[in-house]
Design an enzyme around this catalytic site. Structure first.
Site, mmCIF file in Angstrom:
data_model
loop_
_atom_site.group_PDB
_atom_site.id
_atom_site.type_symbol
_atom_site.label_atom_id
_atom_site.label_comp_id
_atom_site.label_asym_id
_atom_site.label_seq_id
_atom_site.Cartn_x
_atom_site.Cartn_y
_atom_site.Cartn_z
ATOM 1 N N CYS A 298 0.803 -1.221 0.000
ATOM 2 C CA CYS A 298 0.000 0.000 0.000
ATOM 3 C C CYS A 298 0.839 1.275 0.000
ATOM 4 O O CYS A 298 2.057 1.235 -0.022
ATOM 5 C CB CYS A 298 -1.009 -0.047 1.135
ATOM 6 N N SER B 173 -5.493 11.794 -2.579
ATOM 7 C CA SER B 173 -5.506 10.360 -2.814
ATOM 8 C C SER B 173 -5.482 10.117 -4.313
ATOM 9 O O SER B 173 -5.939 10.947 -5.108
ATOM 10 C CB SER B 173 -6.779 9.757 -2.214
ATOM 11 N N GLU C 114 -3.987 13.923 2.742
ATOM 12 C CA GLU C 114 -4.740 13.766 1.500
ATOM 13 C C GLU C 114 -6.131 14.363 1.659
ATOM 14 O O GLU C 114 -6.802 14.141 2.678
ATOM 15 C CB GLU C 114 -4.859 12.289 1.130
ATOM 16 N N CYS D 31 -6.516 -1.180 -2.785
ATOM 17 C CA CYS D 31 -7.799 -0.740 -3.340
ATOM 18 C C CYS D 31 -7.769 -0.753 -4.864
ATOM 19 O O CYS D 31 -6.784 -0.392 -5.493
ATOM 20 C CB CYS D 31 -8.156 0.631 -2.804
ATOM 21 N N LYS E 52 2.364 4.183 1.227
ATOM 22 C CA LYS E 52 3.688 4.689 1.594
ATOM 23 C C LYS E 52 4.687 3.570 1.822
ATOM 24 O O LYS E 52 5.892 3.824 1.910
ATOM 25 C CB LYS E 52 3.593 5.551 2.858
#
Length: 557
Positions: free
Chosen positions: A119, A472, A446, A194, A121
């Site tokens: 994911c 994002s 974000e 995602c 970072k």
């Protein structure tokens, strides 16, 4: 072997004794020691299943004659951290991950590393560590989540951004709360990063494009057995990289970063790549300027319309041939892709893509029929952002590519979100959210909640949002971030007043405040830096050390 420094000879008997206390045999100790960097946890959907990947990697290492030694890193879920104080800690975790991998790998004299991120970072943090350490390294990510299907309408895909935008739709009366509940239950049906071209998948795809992941690393879904087989292959492959002395500096070259930027533009990746690629390149001794990003965006067309900009998801890109097919299509145009760059396969980009599928013309369009002639990202300059700001131009509706409107000024994300939800933002407005930069946030949060609220209320086609924070990968609309210098550093965004006219011209790469230079300077001379929002702990130290967004928000030292 590097590990000989901690395990060979008379003086290392205590070290071997400690290894034996864990259960390692003399045979295992004598083999190459391969660090398995597993970022699994039980809060990040993209990391919930990484232990399975780690087991497969270790199987591969054993099959190839190495000894796998697993250790962990932290990992933040940006979606769960969104729109509260937790998001201040997300970007800062990138540096902490890079530092922690450096510490573990150096302290224990590992011979090589297999990185297992997934994911937002975690991927760039591990890539930064790989470049810094320069040990033989290969990446195997956890893979993307499958898109959800709306119950009773299997042709209608939904994802996490559908949920975020549905919140705004409910608030504006455009959707019933009962429908939001249905979407909430359907949007995220599996583990994995995602499902759209959001930040996590952007970085996983670019890891493959730059050559640090095996073909398929960026797109094979998390739940597919192919992902497990790929993990075993990565475990075996790392021994070959070690044997042949293939280190990251031989892969992550200036030409490889240009390849990655071309793929970035073709995919319509997250604006966060403009932070992460320069930060990774910095560790590799390569410079990526904002001007270079505009240069490549000007020649690399946008070929894939992936959520949030379009209807397709990473699973569709995978079925169409994935990153290798995108590279192959881009390579048809002279100057876009350097085919001689080395990859972790041991082969060059050109050799890898020779067997790749051709662009299908739908999920991956051809060079002759792109979605847009220019790439997905653009960097804008002007008196509001002298050092630049970034927009995902592929996710902006045509009529908002050029816009002029009154500034609606907010000093925090929370204040802006409240104004949106209360119906105080009108068509034509330009939201300015400041003091959310790397230092001012701190942590450069974000702005997904406000952009999604605007989209859900149907305002994304008439309202722009400008911030020294970031977005994002799921944000869409005229969302312009990374304004540099940031407000906390005394950038012009700090002195924008309610009602000031702001002009945006994305095709011309310009953004401006309709004030003369003298007025802006007069305002800046009367500006005083506000007190920091966090005064102790990691983020206080982060705010002191972090540089501007236009240089990747890296540490100064």
């Amino acid at each position: 072997m590097k590990s000989d420094s901690m395990k060979e000879g008379l003086a290392r008997a205590p070290h071997r004794s400690l290894l034996k206390s864990i259960g390692y045999t003399d045979e295992e100790i004598g083999r190459p020691i391969i660090g398995i960097v597993n970022s699994a946890n039980e809060i990040v959907p993209g990391h919930a299943d990484l232990n399975k990947i780690a087991r497969a990697v270790k199987d591969g290492v054993y099959m190839a004659g190495g000894t796998p030694v697993e250790f962990s890193t932290i990992g933040v879920c940006d979606g769960i951290a969104m729109n509260h104080i937790g998001m201040k800690y997300s970007l800062g975790s990138r540096e902490l991950i890079a530092d922690s991998v450096e510490i573990m790998a150096t302290a224990h004299a590992f011979d090589a590393l297999v990185m297992i991120p997934n994911c937002d970072k975690i991927v760039p943090g591990m890539l930064m560590a790989a470049a810094r350490l320069n040990l033989p390294t290969i990446f195997i990510s956890g893979g993307p989540m499958l898109a959800g299907r709306y119950p009773g309408k299997p042709e209608k895909k939904v994802d996490l951004i559908t949920v975020f935008e549905a919140v705004g739709a409910v608030k504006s009366g455009r959707m019933a709360p009962e429908e939001l509940a249905i979407i909430e239950d359907a949007a995220c049906p599996t583990c994995g990063s995602c499902s759209g071209m959001f930040t996590a998948n952007s970085m996983n795809c670019l890891t493959e494009a730059i050559g640090m992941g095996l073909p398929g690393n960026g797109t094979v879904p998390a739940v597919m057995s192919e992902r497990v087989r790929m993990a075993k292959q990565a475990g075996m492959r790392i021994l070959d990289l070690l044997k042949n002395g293939v280190t990251p500096d031989k892969i992550m070259t200036a030409k490889a970063f240009r390849n990655a930027l071309a793929v970035d533009m073709a995919l319509g990746c997250s604006t966060n790549t403009v932070l992460h690629l320069p930060a990774i390149a910095h560790e590799a001794g390569v410079s990526i300027s904002l001007d270079l990003i505009n240069e490549i965006s000007g020649i690399a067309p946008h070929l894939c319309s992936l959520s949030p900009a379009g209807p397709n998801h990473i699973e569709d890109l995978n079925m169409a041939g994935g990153i290798q097919a995108v590279l192959k299509e881009l390579a048809r145009k002279s100057g876009l892709i350097d085919p001689d760059c080395l990859t972790v396969t041991g082969r060059t980009v050109g050799e890898n893509i020779a067997s790749a599928r051709d662009a299908d013309g739908q999920v991956i369009r051809t060079l002759e029929t792109p979605h847009h002639a220019q790439g997905g990202l653009a960097v804008l300059f002007g008196n509001l952002a002298p050092d630049g700001c970034v927009v995902k131009q592929s996710a902006v509706v045509d009529k908002m590519l050029v816009h002029e409107g009154p500034a609606r000024v907010f000093d925090s994300e929370e204040d802006a979100t409240t104004a949106i939800m209360d119906g105080r933002i009108k068509k034509g407005d330009v939201l300015v959210i400041r003091y959310e930069g790397p230092k001012g946030g701190p942590g450069m949060r974000e702005m997904l909640t406000p952009t999604s609220a605007l989209a859900g209320m149907g305002l994304d086609s008439t309202v722009a949002l400008i911030t020294d924070g970031r977005f994002s990968g799921g944000s869409r609309g005229a969302a312009i971030g990374h304004v540099s210098p940031e407000a906390m550093e005394g950038g012009p965004i700090a002195v924008v007043k309610e009602g000031d006219t702001i002009t945006i011209d994305i095709p011309k790469k310009k953004i401006g405040l309709k004030l003369d230079a003298g007025e802006i300077q007069n305002r800046l001379s009367g500006w005083n830096r506000p007190a920091p929002k966090i005064t102790r702990g990691y983020m206080a130290r982060y705010a002191d050390q972090v540089s501007s967004a236009n240089t990747g928000a890296i540490f100064k030292k």
